[in-house]
Design a protein around this motif. Structure first.
Motif, short mmCIF file in Angstrom:
data_model
loop_
_atom_site.label_atom_id
_atom_site.label_comp_id
_atom_site.label_asym_id
_atom_site.label_seq_id
_atom_site.Cartn_x
_atom_site.Cartn_y
_atom_site.Cartn_z
N ALA A 78 0.83 -1.20 0.00
CA ALA A 78 0.00 0.00 0.00
C ALA A 78 0.87 1.26 0.00
CB ALA A 78 -0.94 -0.01 1.20
N GLY A 79 1.98 1.23 0.77
CA GLY A 79 2.87 2.38 0.76
C GLY A 79 3.52 2.59 -0.60
N GLU A 80 3.90 1.48 -1.26
CA GLU A 80 4.51 1.60 -2.58
C GLU A 80 3.50 2.12 -3.59
OE1 GLU A 80 6.96 -1.21 -5.76
OE2 GLU A 80 6.22 -2.04 -3.85
N LEU A 81 2.25 1.63 -3.50
CA LEU A 81 1.21 2.10 -4.41
C LEU A 81 0.94 3.60 -4.20
CD1 LEU A 81 -0.91 1.52 -6.57
CD2 LEU A 81 -2.47 0.78 -4.75
N LEU A 82 0.92 4.05 -2.94
CA LEU A 82 0.69 5.46 -2.65
C LEU A 82 1.83 6.33 -3.17
CD1 LEU A 82 -1.02 7.63 -1.31
CD2 LEU A 82 0.14 7.14 0.85
N ALA A 83 3.05 5.80 -3.08
CA ALA A 83 4.20 6.56 -3.60
C ALA A 83 4.11 6.73 -5.10
CB ALA A 83 5.50 5.87 -3.21
N LEU A 84 3.62 5.66 -5.81
CA LEU A 84 3.47 5.79 -7.26
C LEU A 84 2.38 6.80 -7.62
CD1 LEU A 84 3.78 2.05 -8.37
CD2 LEU A 84 5.46 3.87 -8.62
N LEU A 85 1.32 6.84 -6.82
CA LEU A 85 0.27 7.81 -7.09
C LEU A 85 0.78 9.24 -6.92
CD1 LEU A 85 -2.83 6.12 -5.39
CD2 LEU A 85 -2.43 6.40 -7.84
N LYS A 86 1.54 9.46 -5.88
CA LYS A 86 2.06 10.80 -5.64
C LYS A 86 3.11 11.20 -6.67
CE LYS A 86 1.23 10.80 -0.65
NZ LYS A 86 1.81 10.94 0.69
N ALA A 87 3.81 10.20 -7.24
CA ALA A 87 4.84 10.53 -8.22
C ALA A 87 4.27 10.91 -9.57
CB ALA A 87 5.80 9.35 -8.40
N GLU A 88 3.00 10.56 -9.85
CA GLU A 88 2.39 10.89 -11.14
C GLU A 88 2.06 12.37 -11.19
OE1 GLU A 88 -0.97 8.40 -11.58
OE2 GLU A 88 0.17 6.66 -12.26
N PRO A 89 2.26 13.01 -12.34
CA PRO A 89 1.84 14.42 -12.48
C PRO A 89 0.32 14.55 -12.48
CG PRO A 89 2.59 13.54 -14.60
CD PRO A 89 2.89 12.48 -13.57
N THR A 90 -0.11 15.52 -11.71
CA THR A 90 -1.57 15.74 -11.61
C THR A 90 -2.02 16.68 -12.70
OG1 THR A 90 -1.19 17.55 -10.10
CG2 THR A 90 -1.52 15.39 -9.12
N ALA A 91 -3.08 16.31 -13.40
CA ALA A 91 -3.63 17.11 -14.49
C ALA A 91 -4.93 17.76 -14.02
CB ALA A 91 -3.90 16.24 -15.72
N PRO A 92 -5.23 18.95 -14.48
CA PRO A 92 -6.50 19.60 -14.09
C PRO A 92 -7.69 18.81 -14.62
CG PRO A 92 -5.43 20.80 -15.86
CD PRO A 92 -4.48 19.78 -15.42
N PRO A 93 -8.79 18.81 -13.93
CA PRO A 93 -9.99 18.06 -14.37
C PRO A 93 -10.45 18.53 -15.74
CG PRO A 93 -10.56 19.62 -12.65
CD PRO A 93 -9.07 19.61 -12.73
N ALA A 94 -10.83 17.56 -16.52
CA ALA A 94 -11.27 17.85 -17.89
C ALA A 94 -12.65 18.48 -17.88
CB ALA A 94 -11.30 16.56 -18.72
N ASP A 95 -12.79 19.45 -18.73
CA ASP A 95 -14.08 20.14 -18.88
C ASP A 95 -14.89 19.43 -19.96
OD1 ASP A 95 -16.14 21.84 -18.83
OD2 ASP A 95 -15.07 23.60 -19.60
N ASN A 96 -15.97 18.72 -19.51
CA ASN A 96 -16.78 17.92 -20.44
C ASN A 96 -17.83 18.73 -21.17
OD1 ASN A 96 -15.42 15.61 -19.66
ND2 ASN A 96 -16.80 15.23 -17.92
N THR A 97 -17.99 20.02 -20.83
CA THR A 97 -19.00 20.82 -21.50
C THR A 97 -18.54 21.18 -22.90
OG1 THR A 97 -18.07 22.83 -20.61
CG2 THR A 97 -19.76 21.76 -19.29
#
Length: 269
Positions: free
Chosen positions: A50-69
């Motif tokens: 679980a700690g390794e999985l959380l580290a991979l999540l934090k290492a990914e670049p966060t993208a702004p939420p897509a605007d579906n309109t």
């Protein structure tokens, strides 16, 4: 709530397979990543995974939420042209040389000046010195002049020097004692050669010639005084031939040495 299954199985899955499912979990408002405990609970995995999985999540670049309109093409202004890519920034080079630690002295400690051996200490220019007086030389020269002059003139009389008429037919009454040429020539040249030798402002050849000729002139002057007093004490009225020969050659020798020294003084090495 039933734990989500990946690829239709409940068995532990690899981290690479759990990463998309963990990315799709619903999170409370304001929370960017799920907690380790929730990952353990949702996917039935241990704390290390679980700690390794959380580290991979934090290492990914966060993208702004897509605007579906769907934007209104009629009211949407033209999209700006993409900006030019930024120039690459040169990496910062860190000097590996360690920085010496700077310590501050206590307020009541006496400051000790630090001396740097590689920095020469400027030497203050010497002040204007007072030159030595030379008037005692005149006082010393007066008795020496009387003794030397009388000795050379007396020796000249014993060796054939005497009164001559240098201007016959022009000035018959003009006469001069040729014996005075001995003290004037020998002693004057000795003093001049001594000055050139000790001045240090002439070429090396002239200084060397002046040194030896000054010593020789002073020795000849001393021998002339000794010869005169010995002959006078013995009651001799005419000097021996070898003394007469040496004394007769002195004016010519003095002339040659004086001309040579004057020439060497004006030359350059």
């Amino acid at each position: 709530m039933t734990a989500p299954t990946i690829n239709g199985t409940r068995y532990p899955q690899p981290i690479e397979d759990l990463l998309p499912a963990a990315r799709d979990l619903d999170l409370p408002e304001g929370q960017r990543f799920p907690s380790r405990n929730r990952l353990m609970r949702e996917f039935r995995i241990g704390a290390p995974k679980a700690g390794e999985l959380l580290a991979l999540l934090k290492a990914e670049p966060t993208a702004p939420p897509a605007d579906n309109t769907t934007p209104d093409l009629a009211t949407t202004p033209d999209a700006p042209e993409p900006a030019a890519p930024a120039a690459p920034v040169a990496p910062l080079v860190v000097d590996p040389t360690p920085v010496p630690e700077i310590t501050t002295a206590e307020p009541d400690a006496e400051a000790t000046p630090v001396s740097r051996p590689d920095t020469p200490t400027p030497t203050p220019p010497p002040g204007p010195g007072r030159s030595a007086v030379v008037w005692p030389v005149v006082l010393l020269a007066l008795p020496a002049f009387v003794a030397i002059w009388s000795g050379w003139v007396g020796l000249g009389g014993l060796t054939g020097f005497g009164v001559v008429h240098p201007l016959p037919g022009i000035w018959d009454s003009f006469s001069i004692n040729s014996a005075i040429t001995l003290p004037i020539g020998v002693e004057t040249y000795g003093a001049y050669a001594l000055y050139v030798w000790l001045s240090g402002r002439v070429p090396q050849r002239a200084r060397r010639f002046a040194k030896w000729s000054a010593i020789a002139s002073l020795l000849v002057g001393a021998l002339g005084q000794v010869a005169y007093h010995l002959l006078e004490a013995a009651g001799v009225t005419a000097a021996p031939w070898w003394i007469t020969t040496a004394v007769a050659c002195l004016p010519v020798a003095v002339l040659g040495m004086g001309a040579a020294l004057a020439h060497l003084v004006r030359t350059h090495d």
